[in-house]
Scaffold this active site. Structure first.
Site, PDB file in Angstrom:
ATOM      1  N   TYR A 143       0.734  -1.499   0.081  1.00  0.00           N
ATOM      2  CA  TYR A 143      -0.199   0.227  -0.349  1.00  0.00           C
ATOM      3  C   TYR A 143       0.950   1.288  -0.110  1.00  0.00           C
ATOM      4  CZ  TYR A 143      -3.296   3.284   2.234  1.00  0.00           C
ATOM      5  OH  TYR A 143      -4.030   4.811   1.710  1.00  0.00           O
ATOM      6  N   ASP A 238       9.701   3.465  -1.006  1.00  0.00           N
ATOM      7  CA  ASP A 238       8.646   3.930  -0.513  1.00  0.00           C
ATOM      8  C   ASP A 238       8.500   3.655   1.216  1.00  0.00           C
ATOM      9  OD1 ASP A 238       5.396   3.440   0.037  1.00  0.00           O
ATOM     10  OD2 ASP A 238       6.340   4.654   1.471  1.00  0.00           O
ATOM     11  N   LYS A 266       5.220   9.744   8.239  1.00  0.00           N
ATOM     12  CA  LYS A 266       4.787   8.837   9.578  1.00  0.00           C
ATOM     13  C   LYS A 266       6.079   9.969  10.310  1.00  0.00           C
ATOM     14  CE  LYS A 266       3.155   5.180   7.619  1.00  0.00           C
ATOM     15  NZ  LYS A 266       1.841   4.964   8.672  1.00  0.00           N
TER      16      LYS A 266
HETATM   17  P1  KE4 Z   1      -0.725   8.457   4.166  1.00  0.00           P
HETATM   18  O1  KE4 Z   1      -0.758   8.987   3.436  1.00  0.00           O
HETATM   19  O2  KE4 Z   1      -1.776   7.657   5.336  1.00  0.00           O
HETATM   20  O3  KE4 Z   1       0.405   9.402   5.312  1.00  0.00           O
HETATM   21  O4  KE4 Z   1       1.014   7.204   3.892  1.00  0.00           O
HETATM   22  C1  KE4 Z   1       0.141   6.520   2.962  1.00  0.00           C
HETATM   23  C2  KE4 Z   1       1.572   5.494   2.928  1.00  0.00           C
HETATM   24  C3  KE4 Z   1       2.260   5.604   2.058  1.00  0.00           C
HETATM   25  N1  KE4 Z   1       2.945   4.304   2.296  1.00  0.00           N
HETATM   26  C4  KE4 Z   1       3.361   3.307   3.198  1.00  0.00           C
HETATM   27  C5  KE4 Z   1       4.229   2.282   2.856  1.00  0.00           C
HETATM   28  C6  KE4 Z   1       2.185   3.587   4.108  1.00  0.00           C
HETATM   29  O5  KE4 Z   1       1.939   2.475   4.978  1.00  0.00           O
HETATM   30  C7  KE4 Z   1       1.214   4.164   4.706  1.00  0.00           C
HETATM   31  C8  KE4 Z   1       0.269   4.236   5.613  1.00  0.00           C
HETATM   32  N2  KE4 Z   1      -0.015   3.442   5.895  1.00  0.00           N
HETATM   33  C9  KE4 Z   1      -1.337   3.047   6.597  1.00  0.00           C
HETATM   34  C10 KE4 Z   1      -1.016   1.883   7.393  1.00  0.00           C
HETATM   35  N3  KE4 Z   1      -0.071   1.297   6.858  1.00  0.00           N
HETATM   36  C11 KE4 Z   1      -1.637   4.123   7.148  1.00  0.00           C
HETATM   37  C12 KE4 Z   1      -2.910   4.383   8.515  1.00  0.00           C
HETATM   38  C13 KE4 Z   1      -4.392   4.641   7.215  1.00  0.00           C
HETATM   39  O6  KE4 Z   1      -4.333   4.612   6.717  1.00  0.00           O
HETATM   40  O7  KE4 Z   1      -4.688   4.784   8.467  1.00  0.00           O
END
Ligand code: KE4
Length: 431
Positions: A143, A238, A266
């Site tokens: 993801y 990523d 993060k």
């Molecule tokens: P954000 O847009 O949520 O800040 O980041 C997206 C993203 C991009 N790349 C990786 C590897 C990620 O894990 C994420 C977002 N992670 C999720 C949970 N694994 C965020 C939690 C959520 O969606 O509420």
């Protein structure tokens, strides 16, 4: 007894889809209603109903120092007193970017954005512009945020909700995206043999975190580096989860592979909204206003988020930090594995340095198909058993366990003791 979380949830449902501002928070995969958090401090969340929970979600990764760390709170308060956003360049953006570059030499220049999604969205736009090619390769179960072009066979909340793609993402938006199984270098080689000349970039989580934690097999990442170089395609790491989480230099400092572009989020925001993408200077020179690749953001680089990120990274730069995090992660991971074994519960624990995931299956779990084969029902019972015992783990099998510097071996020991009871009850069919 009044249930303030329940009352708030009823109100929230009238105001927001699922009553949440991000789907995975809704407990859809594990059942039940989400609790509402009133405040957090150190390793604890304090719910609206007066419960204190040991937190192993860490807001999905960012709170690596623990909640409300004094240095971060002070930095944000001081920054706020001087204004919350200027819409002009400011010193703090330079200071955070300099720290990131010093930690990750492959990130020669970068652009701050407001989320991991913006970081990956911008990185693939840049890769397509830089190569003049259209195809982007991602991995099934990974993801990279909710950007249209990458919402194909995605993990995290999409896997949790069983949504292979999403309504509203048009065929056109994903026509130039190909998803192949993670850890399957042969599948990547076969794709490049057929369509290598069309590939702009391969985007990979150097340790997959959104199918649960699945490390790359030996030679997988170096193989991606070799194949992309052979075909003049770009390699994008990523590191939104792994950046400053696995090590101060991220996964790339541990796996010995230098990506062309890196996406961050993060941890670098210290709990405030920050993402970043960066890499080779020649590529970043293509980004507006130096180049023509347009990407922008009203609050990108805002002083509050920069101040939080700087404070967080300065705490993390202290020697021994990641050894401490890894020791606690290993203690908890090994403790869970031992608890399951003692109870006769099938459990495979995948750990990569400071993060891990317990899969309720005999394993091995080396790709998304194997992760999906794990028992969601057992995971849900484990989740609720731990929650009843005062411990909050991810409400989904497809996420990671995050320890923080605010946790301690004693606290981990208490969590392991609880897990022994939970696994025994799970084995007896209770919960
Ligand atoms: P954000 O847009 O949520 O800040 O980041 C997206 C993203 C991009 N790349 C990786 C590897 C990620 O894990 C994420 C977002 N992670 C999720 C949970 N694994 C965020 C939690 C959520 O969606 O509420």
């Amino acid at each position: 007894m009044e249930n303030r979380s329940h009352d708030l949830f009823q109100q929230a449902l009238k105001l927001m889809p699922g009553g949440v501002n991000s789907p995975v928070r809704a407990f859809g995969a594990v059942g039940g209603e989400p609790f509402f958090t009133a405040r957090a401090e150190g390793p604890y969340l304090y719910t609206e109903d007066g419960q204190r929970l040991v937190d192993y979600v860490s807001s999905w990764g960012p709170l690596i120092l623990g909640h409300a760390h004094p240095a971060v709170v002070k930095a944000v308060a001081e920054a706020a007193a001087h204004g919350t956003s200027f819409g002009t360049p400011s010193r703090l953006e330079v200071e955070l970017a300099a720290r990131i570059k010093a930690a990750m030499p492959a990130v020669e220049r970068m652009r701050m954005v407001n989320s991991g999604t913006e970081a990956t969205m911008s990185a693939i736009r840049l890769a397509r512009a830089a190569t003049g090619r259209r195809l982007v390769v991602k991995f099934i179960g990974s993801y990279h945020g909710h950007v249209d072009a990458l919402m194909v066979s995605a993990g995290s909340g999409m896997a949790t909700l069983g949504i292979p793609s999403s309504p509203g993402v048009t065929a056109g938006a994903v026509a130039d995206t190909v998803a192949v199984p993670f850890n399957d270098l042969g599948a990547v080689e076969a794709l490049f043999e057929r369509r290598g000349a069309e590939v702009a970039a391969v985007i990979v989580e150097p340790v997959a975190g959104n199918m649960g934690v699945v490390p790359g097999r030996d030679g997988f990442l170096s193989g991606l580096r070799r194949i992309t170089e052979q075909h003049s395609a770009l390699l994008i790491f990523d590191e939104v989860i792994t950046g400053f989480r696995l090590a101060y230099g991220g996964a790339q400092s541990l796996v010995g592979v230098r990506p062309d572009l890196t996406c961050l989020g993060k941890v670098i925001g210290g709990g405030l909204p920050v993402g970043a993408y960066g890499g080779r200077s020649d590529l970043m020179a293509l980004v507006a206003p130096e180049g023509a690749v347009y990407q922008a953001g009203t609050l990108s680089g805002n002083p509050l988020a920069m101040a939080a990120g700087i404070a967080a990274l300065d705490q993390l730069a202290v020697a021994g930090t990641y050894q401490r995090l890894e020791e606690m992660a290993a203690m908890l991971a090994d403790g869970l594995a031992a608890a399951a074994a003692a109870a006769g519960v099938a459990l495979t624990v995948n750990r990569a340095w400071t993060i891990f995931t317990p899969f309720f299956s005999a394993g091995p779990v080396e790709d998304f198909a194997a992760a999906q084969a794990a028992s969601r029902e057992h995971y849900a019972r484990y989740f609720h058993g731990m929650l009843k015992g005062g411990v909050f783990v991810a409400p989904s099998q497809f996420e990671a366990v995050f320890v923080s510097l605010a946790h301690s071996p004693e606290l981990i020991g208490e969590t392991v003791a609880l897990s022994r009871r939970v696994m025994a009850e799970l084995a007896e069919g209770r919960h």
